[in-house]
Design an enzyme around this catalytic site. Sequence first.
Site, mmCIF file in Angstrom:
data_model
loop_
_atom_site.group_PDB
_atom_site.id
_atom_site.type_symbol
_atom_site.label_atom_id
_atom_site.label_comp_id
_atom_site.label_asym_id
_atom_site.label_seq_id
_atom_site.Cartn_x
_atom_site.Cartn_y
_atom_site.Cartn_z
ATOM 1 N N GLY A 16 0.799 -1.217 0.000
ATOM 2 C CA GLY A 16 0.000 0.000 0.000
ATOM 3 C C GLY A 16 0.831 1.266 0.000
ATOM 4 N N CYS A 17 2.154 1.113 -0.010
ATOM 5 C CA CYS A 17 3.041 2.272 -0.040
ATOM 6 C C CYS A 17 3.569 2.478 -1.459
ATOM 7 C CB CYS A 17 4.237 2.070 0.896
ATOM 8 S SG CYS A 17 3.799 2.079 2.623
ATOM 9 N N GLU A 18 3.602 3.723 -1.879
ATOM 10 C CA GLU A 18 4.163 4.069 -3.181
ATOM 11 C C GLU A 18 5.656 3.750 -3.213
ATOM 12 O OE1 GLU A 18 5.164 8.337 -4.954
ATOM 13 O OE2 GLU A 18 3.020 7.956 -4.834
#
Length: 144
Positions: A58-60
């Site tokens: 869920g992290c860029e």
Amino acid sequence: MLIEEYRYLGESLTTEDIVSTMSQLNGWEDKYRQVIKWGKQLPKLGEEYKLEHVKVSGCESQVWLICHCEQGIWSIAADSDARIVRGLIVLVLAAYNGKSSEQVAAFDIDEYFKQLGLVEHLSPSRGNGLFAIVEQIKQITSVE
């Protein structure tokens, strides 16, 4: 053990210190620079710890998160490949590192972020990533 070797400013930097410092800064650019400055003080995890199963989804950016509980107290180590995210990690670790599961669950992270005037200045993907880190810590620390 990794956690025993992993020491950073967050062990002496409290959420109160962070809120106080951020409230004295003028404008988002000054706050952004301060967050990056804190991130520079975060030790890098060794490559041997940057494994797929400790990545935060869920992290860029890439974020690795390792949590260890000993005698009811959580030690948390984290790293990222992005400068600003490393600083955001410091903000999160100040809230949760060295705390019990009950303290982690009771901490009002939304109010903390509101006091920092932080989330509204992050891109949506950065904000989502920040909350993904928080959620992963909450999930892990609620298990034990």
